[in-house]
Design a protein around this motif. Structure first.
Motif, PDB file in Angstrom:
ATOM      1  N   ASP A   1       0.801  -1.223   0.000  1.00  0.00           N
ATOM      2  CA  ASP A   1       0.000   0.000   0.000  1.00  0.00           C
ATOM      3  C   ASP A   1       0.834   1.273   0.000  1.00  0.00           C
ATOM      4  N   GLN A   2       2.148   1.148  -0.012  1.00  0.00           N
ATOM      5  CA  GLN A   2       3.010   2.330   0.001  1.00  0.00           C
ATOM      6  C   GLN A   2       3.062   2.971  -1.393  1.00  0.00           C
ATOM      7  N   ASN A   3       3.486   4.226  -1.433  1.00  0.00           N
ATOM      8  CA  ASN A   3       3.695   4.912  -2.703  1.00  0.00           C
ATOM      9  C   ASN A   3       5.091   4.582  -3.230  1.00  0.00           C
ATOM     10  N   PRO A   4       5.234   4.457  -4.553  1.00  0.00           N
ATOM     11  CA  PRO A   4       6.571   4.185  -5.121  1.00  0.00           C
ATOM     12  C   PRO A   4       7.605   5.233  -4.712  1.00  0.00           C
ATOM     13  N   SER A   5       7.181   6.495  -4.561  1.00  0.00           N
ATOM     14  CA  SER A   5       8.123   7.547  -4.184  1.00  0.00           C
ATOM     15  C   SER A   5       8.637   7.376  -2.761  1.00  0.00           C
ATOM     16  N   ASP A   6       7.932   6.560  -1.950  1.00  0.00           N
ATOM     17  CA  ASP A   6       8.377   6.300  -0.585  1.00  0.00           C
ATOM     18  C   ASP A   6       9.385   5.158  -0.510  1.00  0.00           C
ATOM     19  N   ARG A   7       9.503   4.402  -1.595  1.00  0.00           N
ATOM     20  CA  ARG A   7      10.417   3.254  -1.605  1.00  0.00           C
ATOM     21  C   ARG A   7      11.353   3.306  -2.811  1.00  0.00           C
ATOM     22  N   PRO A   8      12.240   4.312  -2.841  1.00  0.00           N
ATOM     23  CA  PRO A   8      13.185   4.395  -3.967  1.00  0.00           C
ATOM     24  C   PRO A   8      14.123   3.199  -4.036  1.00  0.00           C
ATOM     25  N   ASP A   9      14.314   2.518  -2.899  1.00  0.00           N
ATOM     26  CA  ASP A   9      15.184   1.339  -2.914  1.00  0.00           C
ATOM     27  C   ASP A   9      14.585   0.226  -3.772  1.00  0.00           C
ATOM     28  N   ILE A  10      13.288  -0.005  -3.622  1.00  0.00           N
ATOM     29  CA  ILE A  10      12.622  -1.038  -4.422  1.00  0.00           C
ATOM     30  C   ILE A  10      12.579  -0.641  -5.891  1.00  0.00           C
ATOM     31  N   VAL A  11      12.213   0.614  -6.148  1.00  0.00           N
ATOM     32  CA  VAL A  11      12.120   1.094  -7.529  1.00  0.00           C
ATOM     33  C   VAL A  11      13.472   0.980  -8.229  1.00  0.00           C
ATOM     34  N   ALA A  12      14.533   1.387  -7.548  1.00  0.00           N
ATOM     35  CA  ALA A  12      15.866   1.352  -8.148  1.00  0.00           C
ATOM     36  C   ALA A  12      16.326  -0.081  -8.421  1.00  0.00           C
ATOM     37  N   ARG A  13      16.020  -0.998  -7.520  1.00  0.00           N
ATOM     38  CA  ARG A  13      16.447  -2.394  -7.713  1.00  0.00           C
ATOM     39  C   ARG A  13      15.715  -3.035  -8.889  1.00  0.00           C
ATOM     40  N   VAL A  14      14.410  -2.794  -8.988  1.00  0.00           N
ATOM     41  CA  VAL A  14      13.652  -3.355 -10.099  1.00  0.00           C
ATOM     42  C   VAL A  14      14.115  -2.743 -11.416  1.00  0.00           C
ATOM     43  N   PHE A  15      14.318  -1.427 -11.415  1.00  0.00           N
ATOM     44  CA  PHE A  15      14.768  -0.758 -12.641  1.00  0.00           C
ATOM     45  C   PHE A  15      16.137  -1.284 -13.065  1.00  0.00           C
ATOM     46  N   ASP A  16      17.017  -1.543 -12.100  1.00  0.00           N
ATOM     47  CA  ASP A  16      18.342  -2.068 -12.418  1.00  0.00           C
ATOM     48  C   ASP A  16      18.242  -3.427 -13.113  1.00  0.00           C
ATOM     49  N   LEU A  17      17.331  -4.274 -12.647  1.00  0.00           N
ATOM     50  CA  LEU A  17      17.135  -5.576 -13.286  1.00  0.00           C
ATOM     51  C   LEU A  17      16.612  -5.417 -14.711  1.00  0.00           C
ATOM     52  N   LYS A  18      15.679  -4.479 -14.895  1.00  0.00           N
ATOM     53  CA  LYS A  18      15.138  -4.231 -16.234  1.00  0.00           C
ATOM     54  C   LYS A  18      16.226  -3.711 -17.174  1.00  0.00           C
ATOM     55  N   VAL A  19      17.058  -2.812 -16.666  1.00  0.00           N
ATOM     56  CA  VAL A  19      18.137  -2.254 -17.490  1.00  0.00           C
ATOM     57  C   VAL A  19      19.121  -3.344 -17.909  1.00  0.00           C
ATOM     58  N   LYS A  20      19.467  -4.233 -16.986  1.00  0.00           N
ATOM     59  CA  LYS A  20      20.398  -5.312 -17.319  1.00  0.00           C
ATOM     60  C   LYS A  20      19.830  -6.213 -18.418  1.00  0.00           C
ATOM     61  N   GLU A  21      18.545  -6.525 -18.341  1.00  0.00           N
ATOM     62  CA  GLU A  21      17.912  -7.330 -19.383  1.00  0.00           C
ATOM     63  C   GLU A  21      17.857  -6.560 -20.699  1.00  0.00           C
ATOM     64  N   PHE A  22      17.575  -5.273 -20.609  1.00  0.00           N
ATOM     65  CA  PHE A  22      17.517  -4.403 -21.786  1.00  0.00           C
ATOM     66  C   PHE A  22      18.874  -4.372 -22.498  1.00  0.00           C
TER      67      PHE A  22
END
Length: 286
Positions: A71-92
């Motif tokens: 139920d949290q906002n993405p802006s409150d959890r930059p750690d989760i957002v950054a980790r997921v984005f890093d995985l997407k970038v590596k696949e990209f």
């Protein structure tokens, strides 16, 4: 050592205002970004002009993020957002380098920036083999599009484009949009030059980005409307092809995020493109 030298040797490491300029070993500093720019220009001298300019922005609605933050906002959890984005970038990057989805890979330069609310995005310049450069209108149209796709033929792509690849709207419809900046005469204009001109065909330019095909007529079944962008103004506003950010259909359907793909093989101002991705973070004086 580098930091200590910068703080003690004020004659060589201060600017005109007397402020300390940290050495290039300090990540994110002006000298660090300047070094990256010089490195990228060295690659240009060796490989020639880049073929594609790609901007890949994290999507806070990715299921991996939504499942992790609850139920949290993405802006409150930059750690989760950054980790997921890093995985997407590596696949990209794996798809570009190993699967060679755009052709024979020669090299790339990239940087990752963070937006105001913590969403990271990557700027990437891709160097392809010169024999596979996008030099013709046909080649450009095969790789990217700037039109609303057919809702009947590809409903998934239609949904992603209308949700993630629409600019603004701005201009007279919304003069307070973030992209609106005042020129030297004080007149506000879109910094991204939207809305784009309509055209029945793609036009290639040697000294700039192509004018992508943006059909004048959108079939009735594919027309897309949004609420009027100005608060308190009733009615809706039609999003036609003038407001679509250029994209690659394959990347959009796989990553379901805002991914802007531009053909920059013919852009003469190659220094500007390289400086753009190494412009550094936004700063503020408090």
């Amino acid at each position: 050592g580098g930091l200590e030298d910068a703080l003690t040797n004020t004659d060589a490491n201060t600017n005109s205002l007397g402020r300390v300029i940290l050495p290039s070993s300090h990540t994110g500093g002006p000298r660090f970004m300047a070094k990256l720019y010089q490195n990228s220009m060295a690659i240009v001298r060796y490989l020639g002009k880049p073929s594609l300019f790609i901007t890949f922005t994290a999507n806070p609605k990715w299921k991996e993020i939504k499942e992790a933050i609850g139920d949290q906002n993405p802006s409150d959890r930059p750690d989760i957002v950054a980790r997921v984005f890093d995985l997407k970038v590596k696949e990209f990057l794996k798809e570009i380098k190993e699967k060679k989805i755009f052709g024979s890979y020669k090299g790339l330069v990239r940087t990752i920036e963070y937006q105001k609310r913590g969403l990271p995005h990557m700027h990437l310049l891709l160097f392809l083999d010169r024999t596979q450069a996008l030099n013709t209108v046909k080649q450009i149209d095969e790789v990217m599009s700037a039109e609303i796709p057919s809702k009947a033929q590809d409903p998934e792509l239609y949904k992603i484009v209308t949700r993630s690849m629409v600019h603004g709207p701005c201009g007279d419809m919304n003069p307070n949009a973030p992209c609106m900046v005042a020129d030297k005469n004080g007149v506000k204009r879109c910094s991204k030059r939207f809305p784009k001109p309509l055209s029945d065909v793609t036009r290639y330019h040697e000294d700039g980005y192509p004018d992508y095909k943006r059909s004048y007529v959108v079939p009735e079944a594919d027309r897309h409307y949004i609420d009027h962008p100005l608060p308190g103004v009733p009615g809706n506003f039609e999003i036609d092809n003038r407001w679509i950010v250029p994209y690659n259909a394959y990347l959009l359907k796989k990553y379901k995020a805002h991914i802007n793909v531009e053909c920059c093989n013919g852009v003469a101002a190659i220094k500007y493109i390289n400086k753009y991705i190494y412009k550094g973070s936004d700063c503020i004086t408090v």
